[in-house]
Design a protein around this motif. Structure first.
Motif, short mmCIF file in Angstrom:
data_model
loop_
_atom_site.label_atom_id
_atom_site.label_comp_id
_atom_site.label_asym_id
_atom_site.label_seq_id
_atom_site.Cartn_x
_atom_site.Cartn_y
_atom_site.Cartn_z
N LEU A 135 17.00 10.27 57.60
CA LEU A 135 16.31 9.41 57.24
C LEU A 135 16.47 8.78 56.01
N ARG A 171 16.03 7.03 52.49
CA ARG A 171 15.14 6.03 51.87
C ARG A 171 15.47 5.79 50.57
N ALA A 172 15.39 4.54 50.10
CA ALA A 172 15.94 3.93 48.71
C ALA A 172 14.87 4.29 47.58
N VAL A 210 3.32 8.29 49.75
CA VAL A 210 2.59 7.25 51.10
C VAL A 210 1.91 8.13 52.05
N GLY A 223 3.73 9.26 54.97
CA GLY A 223 4.86 8.89 54.93
C GLY A 223 5.93 9.85 55.08
N GLY A 246 9.29 10.15 54.41
CA GLY A 246 10.16 10.38 53.41
C GLY A 246 9.55 10.91 52.14
N TYR A 294 10.20 -3.35 48.65
CA TYR A 294 10.06 -1.85 48.90
C TYR A 294 10.10 -1.82 50.64
C1 LIG Z 1 15.59 -1.25 47.08
C2 LIG Z 1 14.19 -0.11 47.30
C3 LIG Z 1 13.83 0.36 46.40
C4 LIG Z 1 13.02 1.27 46.26
N1 LIG Z 1 12.52 2.02 45.13
C5 LIG Z 1 11.23 2.80 45.22
C6 LIG Z 1 10.87 3.54 44.43
O1 LIG Z 1 11.29 3.58 43.19
N2 LIG Z 1 9.82 4.49 44.44
C7 LIG Z 1 9.25 4.39 45.65
O2 LIG Z 1 8.12 5.13 45.88
N3 LIG Z 1 9.51 3.68 46.43
C8 LIG Z 1 10.69 3.03 46.70
N4 LIG Z 1 10.99 2.48 47.53
C9 LIG Z 1 10.38 2.78 49.13
C10 LIG Z 1 11.02 3.70 49.69
O3 LIG Z 1 12.45 3.65 49.83
C11 LIG Z 1 10.33 4.39 50.88
O4 LIG Z 1 9.97 3.19 51.74
C12 LIG Z 1 8.92 4.83 50.61
O5 LIG Z 1 9.08 6.13 49.84
C13 LIG Z 1 8.15 5.07 51.75
O6 LIG Z 1 8.83 6.00 52.76
P1 LIG Z 1 7.82 7.04 53.53
O7 LIG Z 1 8.84 7.53 54.46
O8 LIG Z 1 7.39 8.12 52.84
O9 LIG Z 1 6.83 5.99 54.32
P2 LIG Z 1 7.07 5.15 55.57
O10 LIG Z 1 6.57 6.29 56.73
O11 LIG Z 1 8.27 4.67 55.74
O12 LIG Z 1 5.75 4.19 55.40
C14 LIG Z 1 5.92 2.96 55.03
C15 LIG Z 1 4.62 2.41 54.77
O13 LIG Z 1 3.86 2.79 53.58
C16 LIG Z 1 3.42 1.54 52.81
N5 LIG Z 1 3.73 1.92 51.37
C17 LIG Z 1 3.26 2.43 50.38
N6 LIG Z 1 3.86 2.66 49.15
C18 LIG Z 1 5.13 2.48 49.65
C19 LIG Z 1 6.42 2.23 48.59
N7 LIG Z 1 6.37 2.65 47.59
N8 LIG Z 1 7.42 1.99 49.34
C20 LIG Z 1 7.45 1.55 50.77
N9 LIG Z 1 6.42 1.55 51.58
C21 LIG Z 1 5.19 1.74 50.81
C22 LIG Z 1 4.16 0.30 53.30
O14 LIG Z 1 3.32 -0.70 53.45
C23 LIG Z 1 4.91 0.75 54.69
O15 LIG Z 1 4.01 0.11 55.68
C24 LIG Z 1 12.10 1.39 47.56
C25 LIG Z 1 12.74 0.60 48.71
C26 LIG Z 1 13.67 -0.23 48.49
C27 LIG Z 1 14.17 -1.10 49.68
#
Ligand SMILES: Cc1cc2nc3c(=O)[nH]c(=O)nc-3n(C[C@H](O)[C@H](O)[C@H](O)COP(=O)(O)OP(=O)(O)OC[C@H]3O[C@@H](n4cnc5c(N)ncnc54)[C@H](O)[C@@H]3O)c2cc1C
Length: 232
Positions: free
Chosen positions: A52, A54-55, A75, A78, A80, A231
């Protein structure tokens, strides 16, 4: 061109607020050179079709240790971020990067208006730390939104930076939901309205960042002048 993948050791995990954690990594093959505002991709061994990807934005400018500092918010459900929370020092992760164009303009000729919500503050903090290394911080305002008072990421650090540099203004706001916060909108109108020359940079989830970009466009900015890092 794709950036090569390499393995990194987990150096530490530190709780910053009740729902955010700082993760420090040490790439074991070669050091990574990057610009403040850029991000790396972690390849996590979870999900239906691992890895998976994740950025995560870099929270600290490059240092002589070669360590990479990230911050993630937890999250709910979440995959990741839950996996990252389960890691411990000594574990290993593949990563690649750096990536991204959300970087400081050169030179910073206009007032910088940095706007972030929650973990969206991470790349902005990296930029501020690199700017603060210069003798005088360029004229900058940071609008920082947090969902709760306890989740104000880097609050003390930003307060201290504002106390040290007269050119830096810190405007912290609490807003449970990402969109439609009156004080944020008013602050932006004051700072960027009436043709004021500012460089806006916005980071966070889309429901936070996109309406604010639309506000800048209403205020007369070209869409491309408003730098965005979303994000989700
Ligand atoms: C360029 C870029 C830089 C990023 N930098 C960071 C960072 O510095 N720190 C960080 O915590 N995350 C960052 N993210 C987001 C990160 O890549 C993940 O998407 C995030 O940690 C959620 O992943 P997950 O698998 O836990 O949740 P998922 O199962 O993918 O659930 C995502 C859902 O949670 C919600 N959500 C709540 N908080 C976040 C969040 N922080 N990011 C994305 N979705 C969120 C969204 O609405 C989305 O629908 C970045 C993303 C991008 C594209």
């Amino acid at each position: 061109m794709a950036e090569p993948t390499q393995i990194a050791d987990i150096v530490s995990l530190t709780t910053l607020t009740p729902h955010t954690t700082e993760l420090v990594l040490r790439p074991i093959e070669h050091p990574l050179s990057f610009k403040p505002g850029q991000w790396i991709s972690l390849q996590l061994p979870v999900g239906d079709h691992p890895p998976l990807n994740r950025a995560y934005s870099l929270a600290e400018p490059p240092s002589s240790t070669g360590h990479l500092t990230l911050v993630f918010d937890h999250v709910p459900g979440g995959k990741g971020s839950s996996y990252l929370s389960s890691l411990k020092p000594g574990d290993r992760l593949p990563l690649s990067g750096p990536y991204g164009h959300f970087v400081l303009p050169e030179p910073e000729s206009q007032h910088l208006l940095l706007i972030g919500r929650y973990s969206g503050l991470v790349p902005l903090r990296c930029m501020l730390r690199s700017l603060a290394l210069q003798d005088s911080l360029p004229s900058t305002t940071l609008i920082a939104q947090a969902p709760h008072a306890a989740e104000q990421l880097y609050h003390d650090e930003f307060m201290a930076l504002a106390a040290r540099h007269s050119t830096f203004r810190y405007l912290p706001f609490i807003c449970v939901t990402p969109e439609g916060h009156d004080e944020t909108v008013d602050a932006i109108k004051q700072l960027a309205g009436n043709g004021r020359q500012v460089t806006p940079m916005i980071a966070g989830i889309k429901s936070f960042a996109r309406p604010l970009r639309a506000l800048f466009v209403e205020l007369g900015f070209d869409r491309r002048e408003v730098k965005l890092e979303t994000y989700d």
